[in-house]
Design an enzyme around this catalytic site. Structure first.
Site, PDB file in Angstrom:
ATOM      1  N   ASP A   1       1.002  -1.093   0.109  1.00 46.17           N
ATOM      2  CA  ASP A   1       0.086  -0.133  -0.011  1.00 46.17           C
ATOM      3  C   ASP A   1       0.945   1.176   0.232  1.00 46.17           C
ATOM      4  O   ASP A   1       2.079   1.297  -0.362  1.00 46.17           O
ATOM      5  CB  ASP A   1      -0.948  -0.098   1.275  1.00 46.17           C
TER       6      ASP A   1
ATOM      7  N   HIS B   1      -3.886   5.667   3.362  1.00 47.03           N
ATOM      8  CA  HIS B   1      -4.893   4.489   2.997  1.00 47.03           C
ATOM      9  C   HIS B   1      -4.146   3.366   3.602  1.00 47.03           C
ATOM     10  O   HIS B   1      -4.831   2.241   3.950  1.00 47.03           O
ATOM     11  CB  HIS B   1      -4.462   4.433   1.536  1.00 47.03           C
TER      12      HIS B   1
ATOM     13  N   ASN C   1     -13.524   0.026  -8.011  1.00 49.16           N
ATOM     14  CA  ASN C   1     -14.491   0.858  -7.347  1.00 49.16           C
ATOM     15  C   ASN C   1     -15.260   1.359  -8.656  1.00 49.16           C
ATOM     16  O   ASN C   1     -15.745   2.467  -8.711  1.00 49.16           O
ATOM     17  CB  ASN C   1     -14.044   2.058  -6.702  1.00 49.16           C
TER      18      ASN C   1
ATOM     19  N   SER D   1     -11.435  -1.379  -1.042  1.00 50.91           N
ATOM     20  CA  SER D   1     -10.419  -1.422  -0.408  1.00 50.91           C
ATOM     21  C   SER D   1     -10.565  -2.068   0.998  1.00 50.91           C
ATOM     22  O   SER D   1      -9.799  -3.137   1.488  1.00 50.91           O
ATOM     23  CB  SER D   1      -9.475  -0.180  -0.180  1.00 50.91           C
TER      24      SER D   1
END
Length: 394
Positions: free
Chosen positions: A61, A96, A203, A267
């Site tokens: 990430d 994130h 998404n 996520s």
């Protein structure tokens, strides 16, 4: 003050878009009351068996804030495969990745750890591997071009440095998205070492619903997102590669600098799936990725008609049920890494028109018929051959 929603933008090898907003004051009752996802996946029941101890989850990430009170003591030294971009203290650093780590292994803080966020596997450890930058990082475009191979390298590095699960709450579902052989090979390498690999479905449910990578690579356990009402989140991408669904809307998570966020996306759904796998691996460390995948799908809640669909995969994860089912399993020997699919697998996916794979091959039958004809001709010639004494055989 009205909270402002910040929407991430899609980019190659970037985190699946994650909307974030200032959380309510960081009080134990306020935060824990908003963690509806733990109840939805029956976390309390699963914790009667294990909380993830002995398992390390690699979080590929934007980095992880190891000093956040809800993660303190749980985070291994970070491997940074980008090497530039925002750093600690910057608003675009590790937001994130810290959020995903807290969903997986947050343990709260304070007396009795009653404050803060709890992850699904609160005793698991996090191995942060920085392979992307935040969407609002000023060096994002540079990272896209100069560090395009960071994801593949990160997968291999994690597989070689103690990861028991690899979480990739990221993806590329842009118009130019396509399979990268290095990434595909790296995933097969991890699977071949017995390490389950998880990714978010994407998404793009309301924005073209395009195929996302690494979600579409063979062997990846892919998570779609559901809301607190159990329905598919509208943003959640729908494709043949959906394995299971997990909570992905109004999810409370940690933010760098001791703060908290509420966000949405596939996520966090992927992070919940990785947390569920951490629980399974903690109790049954010798199960193969294929066995773990079957456990997740065979014990999922609210399974769609027919057993799966592109919206939910096999249904909402239930790690408590998976742990119960795992008690009756025997580990199977780890098979060699599966061969990667040909390029035509990627795109619209298998269809009813793919008759070339199912039609009966003509060559074996043609060859067989020709062989029979030759045998028959040989028999006739044998019967009609000249006899040494001028007579034919009777």
């Amino acid at each position: 003050m009205t909270p402002t929603v910040l929407r991430g933008t899609a980019l190659a090898l970037a985190s699946a878009a994650l909307a974030v907003l200032p959380a309510v004051p960081a009080q134990a009752d306020a935060l824990r009351a908003q963690q509806w996802a733990l109840q939805a996946v029956h976390a309390q029941q699963a914790w009667h068996t294990t909380k993830g101890e002995g398992v390390t989850v690699a979080v590929l990430d934007t980095g992880v804030d190891a000093n956040h009170p809800d993660l303190e003591g749980q985070v291994e030294p970070e491997r940074d495969l980008v090497g530039f971009g925002a750093g600690p203290g910057d608003p675009s650093w590790a937001r994130h990745g810290t959020g995903m780590a807290s969903i997986i292994a947050g343990h709260g803080h304070g007396a009795g750890r009653q404050d803060g966020v709890l992850g699904l596997a609160p005793e698991a450890r996090i191995l942060p591997v920085r392979v992307i930058l935040e969407d609002n990082d000023s060096e994002r475009e540079r990272a896209r071009t100069e560090k395009a191979g960071a994801l593949a390298d990160g997968i291999r590095w994690a597989a070689d440095h103690g990861a028991d699960v690899i979480n990739m709450s990221l993806g590329d579902d842009s118009e130019s998205a396509h399979p990268e052989p290095r990434e595909d090979a790296a995933i097969q390498y991890a699977l071949g070492k017995g390490i389950p690999v998880v990714a978010s479905a994407g998404n793009g449910g309301e924005k073209g619903n395009r195929v996302s990578y690494p979600a579409a690579y063979p062997g990846v356990i892919t998570a779609t997102a559901v809301t607190h009402l159990g329905g598919r989140a509208r943003f959640s991408t729908r494709h043949w590669y959906a394995t299971v669904s997990a909570p992905g809307n109004d999810i409370i998570m940690a933010d760098p600098e001791d703060d908290y966020l509420s966000g949405w996306g596939t996520s966090p759904a992927a992070a919940f799936v990785s947390g569920a796998i951490a629980l399974i691996r903690s109790a049954h460390p010798d199960l193969s990725p294929a066995q773990i995948r079957r456990l997740l799908t065979s014990t999922a809640q609210d399974s769609p008609e027919g057993g799966r669909d592109d919206d939910y995969g096999a249904g909402l994860i239930d790690p408590a049920a998976a742990l119960r089912a795992a008690a009756d399993l025997r580990p199977t020997p780890q098979k060699p890494s599966p061969a990667a699919f040909a390029d035509r697998y990627f795109g619209p996916g298998p269809t009813a028109d793919d008759t070339a794979d199912t039609a009966t091959p003509w060559l074996p039958w043609t060859a067989g018929a020709a062989g029979l004809a030759l045998l028959a001709a040989a028999a006739v010639l044998w019967r009609n051959r000249p006899h040494p004494h001028g007579n034919r055989p009777r």
